[in-house]
Write a protein that holds these residues in place. Structure first.
Motif, PDB file in Angstrom:
ATOM      1  N   ASN A 259      30.693   8.549  -1.129  1.00 37.28           N
ATOM      2  CA  ASN A 259      31.911   8.482  -1.926  1.00 37.28           C
ATOM      3  C   ASN A 259      31.647   8.890  -3.381  1.00 37.28           C
ATOM      4  N   GLY A 260      30.519   8.447  -3.910  1.00 37.94           N
ATOM      5  CA  GLY A 260      30.167   8.809  -5.272  1.00 37.94           C
ATOM      6  C   GLY A 260      29.896  10.297  -5.427  1.00 37.94           C
TER       7      GLY A 260
ATOM      8  N   GLN B 133      23.129  12.974 -11.346  1.00 39.01           N
ATOM      9  CA  GLN B 133      21.736  12.527 -11.261  1.00 39.01           C
ATOM     10  C   GLN B 133      21.535  11.601 -10.067  1.00 39.01           C
ATOM     11  N   ALA B 134      22.478  10.702  -9.815  1.00 41.32           N
ATOM     12  CA  ALA B 134      22.362   9.781  -8.687  1.00 41.32           C
ATOM     13  C   ALA B 134      22.382  10.545  -7.369  1.00 41.32           C
ATOM     14  N   ALA B 135      23.273  11.521  -7.250  1.00 46.08           N
ATOM     15  CA  ALA B 135      23.360  12.288  -6.006  1.00 46.08           C
ATOM     16  C   ALA B 135      22.080  13.062  -5.748  1.00 46.08           C
ATOM     17  N   VAL B 136      21.550  13.696  -6.782  1.00 43.06           N
ATOM     18  CA  VAL B 136      20.316  14.474  -6.630  1.00 43.06           C
ATOM     19  C   VAL B 136      19.141  13.562  -6.286  1.00 43.06           C
ATOM     20  N   ALA B 137      19.078  12.393  -6.919  1.00 44.45           N
ATOM     21  CA  ALA B 137      17.956  11.487  -6.697  1.00 44.45           C
ATOM     22  C   ALA B 137      17.953  10.877  -5.301  1.00 44.45           C
ATOM     23  N   LYS B 138      19.136  10.733  -4.682  1.00 43.93           N
ATOM     24  CA  LYS B 138      19.237   9.988  -3.425  1.00 43.93           C
ATOM     25  C   LYS B 138      19.422  10.841  -2.181  1.00 43.93           C
TER      26      LYS B 138
ATOM     27  N   VAL C  24      31.162  12.735  -3.569  1.00 41.78           N
ATOM     28  CA  VAL C  24      32.435  13.451  -3.454  1.00 41.78           C
ATOM     29  C   VAL C  24      33.216  13.352  -4.762  1.00 41.78           C
ATOM     30  N   ASP C  25      33.310  12.157  -5.312  1.00 42.38           N
ATOM     31  CA  ASP C  25      33.995  11.996  -6.599  1.00 42.38           C
ATOM     32  C   ASP C  25      33.335  12.856  -7.672  1.00 42.38           C
ATOM     33  N   CYS C  26      32.012  12.928  -7.637  1.00 42.00           N
ATOM     34  CA  CYS C  26      31.276  13.684  -8.642  1.00 42.00           C
ATOM     35  C   CYS C  26      31.542  15.184  -8.512  1.00 42.00           C
ATOM     36  N   ALA C  27      31.700  15.664  -7.280  1.00 35.15           N
ATOM     37  CA  ALA C  27      31.998  17.082  -7.081  1.00 35.15           C
ATOM     38  C   ALA C  27      33.306  17.459  -7.763  1.00 35.15           C
ATOM     39  N   TYR C  28      34.335  16.631  -7.573  1.00 39.11           N
ATOM     40  CA  TYR C  28      35.619  16.909  -8.219  1.00 39.11           C
ATOM     41  C   TYR C  28      35.526  16.727  -9.735  1.00 39.11           C
ATOM     42  N   LEU C  29      34.752  15.746 -10.153  1.00 42.42           N
ATOM     43  CA  LEU C  29      34.586  15.507 -11.588  1.00 42.42           C
ATOM     44  C   LEU C  29      33.885  16.688 -12.256  1.00 42.42           C
TER      45      LEU C  29
END
Length: 255
Positions: free
Chosen positions: A111-112, A89-94, A114-119
């Protein structure tokens, strides 16, 4: 007099490559365009399909998000894992503000993402239900696109993220395979021509069907029934169809 034979249920591990005449029923609901955004983003960043570079890649992902933001957020809200939901949600919003972020915010944002993609790909493997797996399968292209655009903006290589996306799509194809069954409807006629209805389903509400005519002499082995078209009808409604379409293009860019 028409009679119906007992349904034969098959787990469709792979499509049977037989060409026959048939009538596929209309697909109930195709996946939205934003689900496929990873292909044009990767092609822009890494040169496939005419390239276009970072600016083109940013336009692709920002347009996809801005044109369908509420729909994307609705999919994100359906994620059961709070950490995956929050970071996606944070990545999409920003992402739309990526060029106006000060350095103090841009670095943590990238960084967030990229981490989210792997997560997200880890979550796909861990989640139990097929509807939840399909939902995350529809979102992994978006989050990987955001992460790759962020890395490219910093001048960092994006191939590891692309490899993770390709691996994620392979997992989607392998896991989200519909189960199929077929019914015979036949007449007492000397030509022994029978109508066959094939039904494939991934989970309730995601169904594809196909009908065809087959010849079958009593006492002979039942002829092979192709599930290809009914499976394709199901795939067109799910992230499996997206992955099947995207993988050759992503792998061509990857080389």
């Amino acid at each position: 007099m028409k009679r119906r034979l007992t349904t034969s249920i098959v787990s469709a591990v792979a499509a049977i490559a037989i060409t026959v005449g048939g009538t596929a029923r209309p697909v109930q609901a195709a996946v939205p365009a934003w689900v496929t955004v990873a292909v044009p983003v990767v092609q822009a960043l890494l040169g496939g399909g005419g390239g276009g570079g970072l600016d083109q890649a940013k336009r692709e992902i920002i347009a996809a998000v801005e044109n369908s933001k509420q729909e994307i957020l609705d999919h994100i809200d359906a994620i059961a894992a709070a950490d995956v939901e929050a970071c996606t949600q944070a990545a999409v919003a920003k992402i739309a503000q990526i060029d106006s972020m000060p350095g103090s915010l841009l670095g943590p944002f990238i960084n967030g993402a990229v981490d989210c993609a792997y997560l997200s790909t880890s979550y796909f493997h861990a989640v139990q239900g097929l509807p939840a797996a399909d939902n995350i399968g529809k979102l992994i292209g978006v989050i990987h696109s955001i992460a790759m655009v962020g890395f490219a903006k910093y001048g960092l290589p994006t191939t590891a993220l692309l490899d993770n996306l390709i691996g994620g799509y392979h997992a989607v194809v392998a896991r989200l395979v519909p189960s199929c069954s077929h019914d015979w409807m036949f007449d007492d006629n000397p030509r022994h021509i029978y109508e066959v209805t094939v039904t494939c389903q991934l989970y309730p509400g995601v169904v594809g069907t196909d009908t065809m005519l087959k010849g079958w002499l009593p006492g002979r082995p039942e002829p092979a029934i192709p599930y290809t078209r009914a499976m394709a009808n199901v795939d067109a409604q799910t992230s499996r169809g997206v992955a099947i379409g995207a993988l050759p293009q992503l792998q061509a860019v990857r080389g």
